[in-house]
Write an enzyme that holds these catalytic residues in place. Structure first.
Site, PDB file in Angstrom:
ATOM      1  N   ASP A  86      28.854  20.428   2.242  1.00 37.32           N
ATOM      2  CA  ASP A  86      29.307  20.077   0.889  1.00 37.32           C
ATOM      3  C   ASP A  86      30.222  21.123   0.262  1.00 37.32           C
ATOM      4  OD1 ASP A  86      27.341  22.083   0.533  1.00 37.32           O
ATOM      5  OD2 ASP A  86      26.760  21.300  -1.422  1.00 37.32           O
ATOM      6  N   ASP A 131      21.023  22.688   1.279  1.00 36.21           N
ATOM      7  CA  ASP A 131      21.059  22.489  -0.176  1.00 36.21           C
ATOM      8  C   ASP A 131      22.338  21.759  -0.579  1.00 36.21           C
ATOM      9  OD1 ASP A 131      18.885  24.679  -1.560  1.00 36.21           O
ATOM     10  OD2 ASP A 131      19.516  25.071   0.490  1.00 36.21           O
ATOM     11  N   ASP A 175      24.346  21.232   6.702  1.00 33.92           N
ATOM     12  CA  ASP A 175      23.978  22.139   5.621  1.00 33.92           C
ATOM     13  C   ASP A 175      22.707  21.583   4.976  1.00 33.92           C
ATOM     14  OD1 ASP A 175      24.367  24.176   3.535  1.00 33.92           O
ATOM     15  OD2 ASP A 175      24.920  22.469   2.276  1.00 33.92           O
TER      16      ASP A 175
END
Length: 249
Positions: A175, A15, A13
């Site tokens: 996240d 951001d 991922d």
């Protein structure tokens, strides 16, 4: 001896996992709020609002500022947000500590690296290029290059296809719940960082491993890939044991 990652794919991922983009995302949000006559939000107040894309950030930002967002204005506001964000995309965004070193170690060990992000691909490429990270990835796959964005597993599978990799030799590093769902449904392993942009604590998402620091990532990936290899070997041995002997010729 450093671990070998030959034949493995590690997909990230963007951001909140690779890059702390909160300062520039919140700065863009505040630029739009100021234009609405609202005071800007402090970074520590607005950071938890990130996750789920620009539209969701604006909706939550408007609410936090005590404003009502007319859904009819969303297309116009979204275009303004993207233009304003592109203008400041790497002003204050930085890789999280240990990211560059971990990526170097993984690549040196033979891992195929990719990014699977719901951020538009053009913005992702621009950000990673400005930060000197783009060349480390064999593929950067935004939502436009998949049948559906995360949490749909087809997004992650599209990234793995670009790498020529199988899910059973792949790890998703993210996240958020979207990353967790995509990995689980695609049949890939899951590593979550504890510091990212998510309302649900990463530890509550049942990852295969949770890391607090990117410096932990290479050894964590090596351990999970080794376990995956052992599981595959066990399954193959079980199938072999269940195969009836061939009759004598």
């Amino acid at each position: 001896m450093p671990p070998s990652f030959a034949g493995a794919a590690i997909v990230f991922d963007l951001d909140g996992t690779l890059v702390d983009t909160a300062p520039d995302l919140v700065g863009t949000l505040n630029e739009l709020l100021l234009a609405e006559g609202a005071p800007p939000l402090a970074l520590d107040v607005a950071r938890p609002l990130i996750g789920g894309g620009a539209r969701r950030l604006m909706a939550r930002g408007w609410a936090a500022a005590g404003l009502e967002l007319d859904p009819a204005r969303m297309p116009e506001l979204y275009d303004r947000f993207i233009a304003a964000y592109r203008a400041r995309i790497a002003d204050h965004s930085v890789p999280f500590p240990g990211v560059e070193e971990a990526l170097e170690e993984l690549a040196a060990g033979g891992a195929k690296l990719a990014v699977c992000t719901n951020k538009p691909t053009a913005l992702s490429l621009e950000l990673l290029s400005r930060l000197g990270l783009a060349a480390r990835f064999r593929a950067i796959v935004g939502p436009e290059f998949a049948p559906a964005p995360k949490p749909d597993p087809r997004h992650l599978l599209a990234a793995l296809e670009r790498l020529g990799a199988r899910p059973d030799r792949a790890l998703m590093v993210g996240d958020s719940p979207a990353d967790a769902a995509a990995a689980r449904d695609a049949g890939a392993g899951l590593v979550l960082v504890s510091y990212g942009y998510t309302e649900t604590p990463a530890a509550d998402l049942s990852p295969d491993a949770l890391v607090d620091d990117f410096a932990e990532l290479p050894q964590t990936c090596a351990r999970l890939l080794a376990l995956s290899g052992m599981r595959r070997a066990g399954i193959a041995a079980g199938r072999l044991a269940m195969t009836p002997p061939r009759p004598d010729a």
